[in-house]
Design a protein around this motif. Structure first.
Motif, PDB file in Angstrom:
ATOM      1  N   ALA A 298       0.781  -1.289   0.063  1.00 17.84           N
ATOM      2  CA  ALA A 298      -0.021  -0.082  -0.042  1.00 17.84           C
ATOM      3  C   ALA A 298       0.886   1.255   0.014  1.00 17.84           C
ATOM      4  O   ALA A 298       0.219   2.619  -0.126  1.00 17.84           O
ATOM      5  N   ALA A 299       2.403   1.115   0.087  1.00 20.04           N
ATOM      6  CA  ALA A 299       2.990   2.310   0.175  1.00 20.04           C
ATOM      7  C   ALA A 299       2.701   3.258  -0.762  1.00 20.04           C
ATOM      8  O   ALA A 299       2.562   4.451  -0.677  1.00 20.04           O
TER       9      ALA A 299
ATOM     10  N   VAL B 192      -8.536  10.562   0.002  1.00 20.44           N
ATOM     11  CA  VAL B 192      -7.861   9.957  -1.064  1.00 20.44           C
ATOM     12  C   VAL B 192      -7.108   8.611  -0.700  1.00 20.44           C
ATOM     13  O   VAL B 192      -7.187   7.414  -1.326  1.00 20.44           O
ATOM     14  N   GLU B 193      -6.011   8.944   0.154  1.00 24.75           N
ATOM     15  CA  GLU B 193      -4.869   7.784   0.630  1.00 24.75           C
ATOM     16  C   GLU B 193      -5.927   6.533   1.349  1.00 24.75           C
ATOM     17  O   GLU B 193      -5.332   5.292   1.164  1.00 24.75           O
TER      18      GLU B 193
ATOM     19  N   ILE C  76      -7.844   1.052   1.072  1.00 22.68           N
ATOM     20  CA  ILE C  76      -9.062   0.085   1.123  1.00 22.68           C
ATOM     21  C   ILE C  76      -9.160  -0.612  -0.072  1.00 22.68           C
ATOM     22  O   ILE C  76      -9.477  -1.759  -0.146  1.00 22.68           O
ATOM     23  N   LEU C  77      -9.131   0.079  -1.513  1.00 23.35           N
ATOM     24  CA  LEU C  77      -9.180  -0.724  -2.772  1.00 23.35           C
ATOM     25  C   LEU C  77      -8.068  -1.673  -2.939  1.00 23.35           C
ATOM     26  O   LEU C  77      -8.529  -2.754  -3.270  1.00 23.35           O
TER      27      LEU C  77
ATOM     28  N   PHE D 158     -15.515  -2.827  -0.731  1.00 24.88           N
ATOM     29  CA  PHE D 158     -15.220  -2.014   0.650  1.00 24.88           C
ATOM     30  C   PHE D 158     -15.183  -0.641   0.470  1.00 24.88           C
ATOM     31  O   PHE D 158     -15.553   0.352   1.178  1.00 24.88           O
ATOM     32  N   LEU D 159     -14.406  -0.544  -0.933  1.00 25.96           N
ATOM     33  CA  LEU D 159     -14.266   1.103  -1.088  1.00 25.96           C
ATOM     34  C   LEU D 159     -15.602   1.619  -1.427  1.00 25.96           C
ATOM     35  O   LEU D 159     -15.973   2.831  -0.928  1.00 25.96           O
ATOM     36  N   VAL D 160     -16.661   0.958  -2.042  1.00 32.24           N
ATOM     37  CA  VAL D 160     -17.851   1.385  -2.374  1.00 32.24           C
ATOM     38  C   VAL D 160     -18.737   1.844  -1.107  1.00 32.24           C
ATOM     39  O   VAL D 160     -19.139   2.915  -0.782  1.00 32.24           O
TER      40      VAL D 160
END
Length: 467
Positions: A23-24, A104-105, A110-111, A118-120
């Protein structure tokens, strides 16, 4: 036994660091985008338009919050400043939620770690949560209580000499203070914010001019550094804790805490328990996303996991900040409102996603233990780009804050010295950080010549980062 423990610890570290590696790039790119928005959104305008608790005010609070990324503690501190300046309590709560959950981050994390479903649920559910919260607050709000608390808070901060940093809304400190031409004393949270203010007052170029100069990049680098300074502990803690939870917490613990099976009761219990676990987990901000991966891998339902992700504003350390700012009554009120809305929205999202048949399938995909993280794939190259961008922004920040120059570039506000480009107008010599700023000045010198070329009000001893 010892060998098994060592193997478990190493596996925990591998998973935690692996999640972070995965995720970095998303965290870095998200923070860069957020920093760009932050540099060009005025906090004063924000406070002025959040005074009414109507639909328009809540919508604006949500948008401002999404554009004002920060850790849970930063969101609460900025919310306090907005509340003191007259923002309606429902707008303050909406702002705090949006600035920790609709950013945003967090969305990118999550995506990547949990998936698009989960993002939705995070974005759409976040909007529903704010609407439900606004309704509950309007039905239950003890108006006189909050009016009294606002007066007491303002009086206490006045008596103690506490003022908000005009650049970021955090609490200002005596060692980073400045007296304006009008005689007003302003206090800043750090040398970086003080420098940013000086720069904004001195520079008057457009954002295009600024981003073609060192000064504009300094502002971005400074904001990026501040964003990181607020969240890095939560990020590191969240990733490392998630690894240990995945390896060391036995399945029976999850089965005991969270009911298994289908049905409304199971979904509701999981949502309530998800919020309760978040309250006592001490992990806030985007650090709770990898922890959520551990819950999801443990068989916790969709409702429980998404409710857990929502709940970073009511962890015990954050509740203690509410208590210090507003007192026990308001702290318990905020806890009650957020707990109910977060659990209810998590429950609602699972029901809605079940109807649409888009609840993710736990049986599919690899577990965290089965995954390999450090391969030369797209993540490797995206991380290289993100780390290089981070290094550049840190270099620009250091170059700006530590600059020994005694002059201010009138276009972007960056410090400059006599060795750089210069131009004379009306008998006054102006120095510039770059030839681009000099060209902008020469096109229209009267637009910039009001700025005093000499650095003023900044003691050289302040030019050190305090974080």
């Amino acid at each position: 036994m010892e060998a098994a423990l060592v193997d478990g610890i190493l596996e925990s570290m591998r998973i935690g660091v692996g999640f972070l590696w995965t995720a970095a790039w998303a965290i870095i790119m998200g923070l860069v985008i957020t920093s760009l928005v932050q540099v060009y959104v005025s906090k004063e305008r924000m406070a002025r338009v959040l005074g009414e608790g109507d639909v328009s005010g809540v919508a604006k609070a949500t948008l401002f919050g999404a554009a004002s990324s920060g850790c849970s503690f930063g969101a609460v501190a900025i919310g306090k400043g907005l509340f003191k300046k007259g923002a309606h309590v429902v707008n303050v709560l909406a702002f705090m939620f949006a600035s920790t959950n609709l950013i945003v981050e967090l969305g990118l994390m999550i995506l990547i770690l949990l998936g698009w479903e989960f993002l939705v649920a995070e974005l759409f559910g976040g909007i529903i949560l704010i609407a439900v919260m606004a309704l509950i607050v309007h039905l239950t709000l003890p108006e006189t209580l909050f009016d009294e608390v606002r007066e007491e808070l303002s009086q206490r901060d006045h008596d103690q000499g506490i003022t908000e940093d005009p650049t970021c809304g955090m609490e200002g400190k005596d060692e980073y203070s400045l007296v304006t031409d009008g005689g007003e004393t302003l206090k800043f949270c750090s040398a970086g914010c003080l420098e940013t203010y000086e720069q904004a007052v001195s520079g008057s170029g457009s954002w295009r001019d600024e981003l073609l100069s060192w000064g504009g990049w300094y502002k971005l680098g400074n904001q990026y550094r501040k964003e990181w300074s607020m969240i890095w502990k939560d990020v590191v803690a969240g990733f490392l804790i998630s690894g240990f939870v995945i390896v060391f917490v036995p399945q029976r613990v999850w089965n005991t805490l969270f009911l298994q099976g289908d049905g409304l009761l199971v979904s509701a219990e999981n949502a309530v328990m998800g919020v309760a676990i978040a309250v006592i987990s001490f992990v806030g901000s985007i650090g709770n996303v990898p922890f959520a991966v551990a819950l999801w891998g443990g068989g916790v339902s969709f409702a429980g996991v998404i409710a857990f992700v929502y709940a970073d504003l009511i962890t015990i350390p954050v509740l203690n900040v509410y208590r210090k700012y507003y007192g026990w009554t308001v702290m318990l009120y905020i806890l009650g409102v957020f707990f109910v809305t977060m659990a209810f929205t998590g429950f609602l999202m699972e029901q809605l996603f079940s109807v649409l048949d888009i609840v993710p399938n736990l049986a599919g995909g690899q577990t965290a233990t089965e995954q390999t993280y450090f391969e030369r794939d797209y993540r490797f190259y995206l991380n290289l780009i993100a780390f290089a961008l981070s290094g550049f922004l840190l270099y620009v920040y250091r170059r700006g804050l530590g600059a020994p120059g005694q002059y201010r570039d009138p276009v972007c506000g960056m410090r400059a010295d006599e060795s750089g480009p210069s131009a004379t107008h009306d008998g006054e010599t102006y120095y510039f950080c770059s030839n681009q700023c000099k060209r902008s000045f020469e096109k229209n010198p009267t637009a910039f010549s009001h700025a005093h070329p000499q650095v003023s009000g900044v003691n050289s001893s302040q030019n050190h980062e305090h974080h």
